[in-house]
Design a protein around this motif. Structure first.
Motif, PDB file in Angstrom:
ATOM      1  N   ALA A  76       0.829  -1.210   0.000  1.00 19.95           N
ATOM      2  CA  ALA A  76       0.000   0.000   0.000  1.00 19.95           C
ATOM      3  C   ALA A  76       0.862   1.258   0.000  1.00 19.95           C
ATOM      4  N   SER A  77       1.853   1.313   0.900  1.00 20.37           N
ATOM      5  CA  SER A  77       2.680   2.517   1.042  1.00 20.37           C
ATOM      6  C   SER A  77       4.009   2.417   0.305  1.00 20.37           C
ATOM      7  N   LEU A  78       4.404   1.209  -0.097  1.00 22.72           N
ATOM      8  CA  LEU A  78       5.695   0.914  -0.734  1.00 22.72           C
ATOM      9  C   LEU A  78       6.869   1.145   0.222  1.00 22.72           C
ATOM     10  N   ALA A  79       6.595   1.258   1.508  1.00 26.19           N
ATOM     11  CA  ALA A  79       7.630   1.487   2.511  1.00 26.19           C
ATOM     12  C   ALA A  79       8.155   0.158   3.060  1.00 26.19           C
ATOM     13  N   GLU A  80       9.425   0.158   3.450  1.00 25.30           N
ATOM     14  CA  GLU A  80       9.999  -1.012   4.115  1.00 25.30           C
ATOM     15  C   GLU A  80       9.371  -1.139   5.497  1.00 25.30           C
ATOM     16  N   THR A  81       8.934  -2.357   5.832  1.00 24.21           N
ATOM     17  CA  THR A  81       8.304  -2.590   7.129  1.00 24.21           C
ATOM     18  C   THR A  81       9.030  -3.628   7.967  1.00 24.21           C
ATOM     19  N   GLY A  82      10.117  -4.175   7.428  1.00 25.04           N
ATOM     20  CA  GLY A  82      10.884  -5.143   8.203  1.00 25.04           C
ATOM     21  C   GLY A  82      12.088  -5.642   7.442  1.00 25.04           C
ATOM     22  N   SER A  83      13.041  -6.191   8.204  1.00 21.82           N
ATOM     23  CA  SER A  83      14.264  -6.725   7.624  1.00 21.82           C
ATOM     24  C   SER A  83      14.766  -7.846   8.516  1.00 21.82           C
ATOM     25  N   LEU A  84      15.299  -8.892   7.911  1.00 21.79           N
ATOM     26  CA  LEU A  84      15.816 -10.032   8.660  1.00 21.79           C
ATOM     27  C   LEU A  84      17.114 -10.500   8.024  1.00 21.79           C
ATOM     28  N   ALA A  85      18.173 -10.615   8.827  1.00 19.39           N
ATOM     29  CA  ALA A  85      19.446 -11.148   8.336  1.00 19.39           C
ATOM     30  C   ALA A  85      19.320 -12.659   8.187  1.00 19.39           C
TER      31      ALA A  85
END
Length: 108
Positions: A76-85
């Motif tokens: 919806a927003s095209l924003a990053e909402t999380g990250s995992l190594a």
């Protein structure tokens, strides 16, 4: 001219194409008409390779083989909402039907 090197594509519920561009270190989001909607920079050397959407279309997941990360974005927003190594060389992505798990392959 810049090398983009698209590696995978997923189509969201709005008909937009999410394209993982390996050599350009970015994800392109194109509208149903092919026009550029957004360029999502993933960081120098990140080398995005896989992209998959949750069954409800609310989230996009992208593997960054160069940086060993899995990134999550809101469609919806095209924003990053999380990250995992994840460690070295994550590649393909599969998401379970209930969106409870994201499965990632590695290149070894």
């Amino acid at each position: 001219s810049e090398t983009v090197d698209p590696r995978s594509v997923a189509i969201d519920a709005s008909g937009r194409a999410w394209i993982a561009c390996h050599d350009a270190d970015r994800v392109l989001v194109l509208g149903p008409d092919g026009a550029l909607v957004q360029t999502i920079a993933t960081g120098y050397g990140s080398a995005p390779i896989g992209v998959a959407l949750t069954p409800d279309g609310a989230q996009a997941f992208v593997t960054l083989t160069g940086s060993g990360l899995l990134k999550r974005y809101s469609t919806a927003s095209l924003a990053e909402t999380g990250s995992l190594a994840l460690g070295p060389t994550p590649r393909a992505i599969a998401i379970t039907g209930d969106s409870s798990r994201v499965l990632v392959t590695r290149y070894i």
